[in-house]
Enzyme design. Sequence first.
Site, mmCIF file in Angstrom:
data_model
loop_
_atom_site.group_PDB
_atom_site.id
_atom_site.type_symbol
_atom_site.label_atom_id
_atom_site.label_comp_id
_atom_site.label_asym_id
_atom_site.label_seq_id
_atom_site.Cartn_x
_atom_site.Cartn_y
_atom_site.Cartn_z
ATOM 1 N N ASP A 119 4.450 7.733 -2.303
ATOM 2 C CA ASP A 119 3.816 8.055 -0.959
ATOM 3 C C ASP A 119 4.516 8.774 0.076
ATOM 4 O O ASP A 119 5.488 8.016 0.326
ATOM 5 C CB ASP A 119 2.982 6.713 -0.432
ATOM 6 C CG ASP A 119 2.248 6.987 0.690
ATOM 7 O OD1 ASP A 119 1.954 8.120 1.080
ATOM 8 O OD2 ASP A 119 1.630 6.117 1.368
ATOM 9 N N ASP A 124 0.783 14.829 2.297
ATOM 10 C CA ASP A 124 0.774 13.340 1.950
ATOM 11 C C ASP A 124 0.056 13.157 0.545
ATOM 12 O O ASP A 124 -0.796 13.814 0.057
ATOM 13 C CB ASP A 124 -0.429 12.963 3.137
ATOM 14 C CG ASP A 124 -0.646 11.370 2.729
ATOM 15 O OD1 ASP A 124 0.014 10.783 1.655
ATOM 16 O OD2 ASP A 124 -1.299 10.968 3.408
#
Length: 408
Positions: free
Chosen positions: A132, A297
């Site tokens: 992430d 992201d």
Amino acid sequence: MQITTAFLSLVLLATSSISASPANVKYEEGLPITLARRAAFVNDDQEVDLDALSKHHRSLEQKYAKILDTYQKNTGHTHPLQKEKKSNQSQHMKRSSEEGQDGSLPLDNSEHATIWAGNVTFGGQTISVDFDTATVDTVVDHAAYDPSKSKTSKNTHKKFNENYGVGTSTDGIIYTDTAKIGGVKAENVAIGRANNDFFGKGHEPARGLCGLAFNSLQSFPSEYPPLFDALRKQHAVKQGVFQFTLKPKGDSSLQVGGLDKSKAKNGDFEWTKVKSSMGFWLIDATINDKPVTGIVDSSTTLIIGPDHEIEEVLKPIKGLTPKKKDGGTAYLYECDQEVKVTIQLGGVKFDLPKELVNYGKVDGKCMLPIMSETYMPLDSWLLGDTVFQMTTLAFDMDKKRLGVALQA
């Protein structure tokens, strides 16, 4: 000597221009880690599961709200992108009442979710984790990591509590242990062992999450370094850089400690400065020639934009039908319509191909991979999986910049 305001402005402008210019840096190749991508919120008939997608976006809201709180705790300042907090909290309440050697990893395409997973070893125990780029810490399921089976595990007796974009939250105890990823190793790396199996069924093969953002977003105490930070500080990697190349129908990888330029279409990257002081991989971009600020992201499925900017971005596309769902708005079009979405990241400009312009079907129409979300707690675009599938992206922590290239 008196320094005039005009002179100072010229100095600052010159400094800004220099820092924004790409440095002539020679990159090592690094080592690859194989990655697997969990499937999108689309079934075999190409129908979008809007309920599941909305749940994913609500969990992103919770994740970013927690990150912004962490930033304020770490820096003593409200995050520059944070929306007015009081109204955002009341909106959430209303809605919830309604519902050594450089290396790389291979990544897999797993089922029923959207993040990219690869293997990391802690204390000799191999764990599949989602990578992430918008968080920092490593947290894994209770059953995925047993500190009693590791000779190098240390209990810090520090507790943590986290929210994640995978639709869950958890708490537990922070340990430190020897970590290995893609052939490189670091000691005393922080790992949060959850009190439960918070990833649970449906997130296989991943059993946890590993963050790759900047340390101002770190939720764990600063004396317990996250994985990539430990690799850099212990010189396990020659350079503080990693590279995502995500291909749903091909070999996907995370390159650690260097770059594989053979994955770039023209053999090299165009570099753009990252606003790293905000903790995120935050860049200036354009969508349909509209300037936007976006967080790159890897845990976000689509391209998500603020309500007040989405109309300008979508204005060139005629005949769109908005479809509202739990504070989010999807945009539908007739599937036989030619739709053009143009994105520019740094010096790289590209049109999304037909298979990416159409995320899936809703109510018999095709859905754009661009949505607005009213309740996101920050005023920024989220540049998710749609962007990753077109590009190979190089994240340079040392130079605070992002390298962009179309995939070879």
